[in-house]
Every structure is written in C-alpha cells, then in structure tokens.
Design a protein around this motif. Sequence first.
Motif, short mmCIF file in Angstrom:
data_model
loop_
_atom_site.label_atom_id
_atom_site.label_comp_id
_atom_site.label_asym_id
_atom_site.label_seq_id
_atom_site.Cartn_x
_atom_site.Cartn_y
_atom_site.Cartn_z
N ILE A 167 -15.03 -7.86 37.05
CA ILE A 167 -15.83 -9.09 36.98
C ILE A 167 -17.17 -8.90 37.69
O ILE A 167 -18.22 -9.32 37.20
CB ILE A 167 -15.05 -10.28 37.59
CG1 ILE A 167 -13.85 -10.64 36.70
CG2 ILE A 167 -15.97 -11.50 37.76
CD1 ILE A 167 -12.92 -11.66 37.34
N ARG A 171 -18.01 -8.14 33.47
CA ARG A 171 -17.02 -8.61 32.51
C ARG A 171 -16.61 -10.05 32.83
O ARG A 171 -16.63 -10.46 34.00
CB ARG A 171 -15.78 -7.72 32.52
CG ARG A 171 -15.98 -6.37 31.83
CD ARG A 171 -14.63 -5.68 31.61
NE ARG A 171 -14.78 -4.54 30.70
CZ ARG A 171 -14.83 -3.27 31.09
NH1 ARG A 171 -14.75 -2.98 32.37
NH2 ARG A 171 -14.95 -2.31 30.20
N THR A 172 -16.22 -10.81 31.82
CA THR A 172 -15.66 -12.13 32.07
C THR A 172 -14.25 -11.96 32.65
O THR A 172 -13.65 -10.87 32.53
CB THR A 172 -15.55 -12.94 30.77
OG1 THR A 172 -14.56 -12.33 29.92
CG2 THR A 172 -16.89 -13.00 30.04
N PRO A 173 -13.69 -12.98 33.28
CA PRO A 173 -12.31 -12.86 33.80
C PRO A 173 -11.31 -12.43 32.73
O PRO A 173 -10.44 -11.58 33.00
CB PRO A 173 -12.01 -14.26 34.33
CG PRO A 173 -13.36 -14.77 34.76
CD PRO A 173 -14.31 -14.25 33.72
N ASP A 174 -11.42 -12.97 31.52
CA ASP A 174 -10.50 -12.58 30.45
C ASP A 174 -10.70 -11.13 30.04
O ASP A 174 -9.73 -10.40 29.82
CB ASP A 174 -10.67 -13.49 29.24
CG ASP A 174 -10.09 -14.89 29.46
OD1 ASP A 174 -9.32 -15.06 30.43
OD2 ASP A 174 -10.42 -15.79 28.67
N GLU A 175 -11.96 -10.71 29.92
CA GLU A 175 -12.25 -9.33 29.56
C GLU A 175 -11.75 -8.37 30.64
O GLU A 175 -11.21 -7.30 30.33
CB GLU A 175 -13.76 -9.14 29.36
CG GLU A 175 -14.32 -9.80 28.11
CD GLU A 175 -15.83 -9.79 28.09
OE1 GLU A 175 -16.40 -9.97 26.99
OE2 GLU A 175 -16.46 -9.61 29.16
#
Length: 207
Positions: A167, A171-175
Amino acid sequence: MVGYVELVKRARELAGSGQRRILGIAGAPGAGKGTVAERVLQELGSSAVLVPMDGFHLANAQLRRLGRADRKGAPDTFDAAGYVALLRRIRECGPDTVYAPEFHREIEESYAGAIAVEPDVPLVITEGNYLLLDAPPWSAVRELLDEAWFLAPDDDVRVQRLIARHISYGRTPDEAAEWVYRSDERNSAVVAASRDRADLVVVGDPR
C-alpha cells in the motif's frame, strides 16, 4: 527468544575473526530481514556493509519479456547466478573494491554499482528470501555464508506488514492483499522449506 544483543554479539564475533566473513539473513517476504540487517549494521558501523539479495531482481523489461512480471519476487525472477558470482568475489576479498547493485522499491528497479564493498571491511551482511534454498543455482549460496540466520516472525504479523508495504508503494488495499496472498505467500512456502539449513532460527521479532 533471541534478541538483538545476541544477534549483534554473533555478528561482532564474525567481524572480529581476522578474515572476510559473510553473514546471511534469510526468511519469508515480510519477515523483517532488512530491519534486522540494518539494526546489526548500525551497531557494527564501519566493520560491516550490507549487500541485499534484492539488487539482483531482473529488470521489469526482462520480466515482461519472460512472461514473469505477474509474479515478480519468485525465485526465477532474480539473477541468482549473478548473485552467487558476486558473493564469490566478495568472499575472495581481493585488493579491489567490489560494487553491488541496490534495489529501489519506489521504482521497482535496481541501480548497478550502488553499494561499495571495500577490501578492508571484515563482515558483509546479505539478506534475502532465497539464501538457503536447496535448488540450483540458489543452492550455491549457502556454502558461501559463514553463518546463516532464518527469521520466523508470527505469520499474521508478517502478512499484515507485507500488505502495508505494498500500500505504501502505491497499491490499493485490495490490490495489495491480492498480490500478497497470490504471490508473496506462494514464495513464503518455498522459503519455509529452507529453514532447516540455517545456523540460527529467530522466532518472533527480536528485541
């Protein structure tokens, strides 16, 4: 639990042996290898230098060419033979400075010749996931290490560290979670199988 006092003591003994020594710090992604290496390096000062394995990541262009970009960090996404060759040069301790590459997470690439290993430095610390793998070309690393530590923190803590790291680099949390559970944890299973090849297993986070 093995703490920093014991780790620094062991590193000092290696540095004070009168010969070039190499200390390897292994463990799964997110195990804290870089943190431990930096802490020991800080205590030893000019008696040691840090040469991480991550400098031998293949460039992103090469990973795309090989079709491996979606699993960067796996054993076959490094120039393992190049890493072994560098460790051999370091161990020989000739009269010349040896230059090593350094990986930069902010751009996900390595800079060549960024780390100088001077001939009078008695201890070289190297850290990375695959130092203890028993499969070529990685298997040649273990014989070049005078001592090897394996870090084994709590897995839940380690995984959360990894997600937070991804993160922090965009990156996003989901990614981040998707990458960790799909790629990093697959690599972690490979690394875990090499634990028995270490001289010292550090359970939990050293204090």
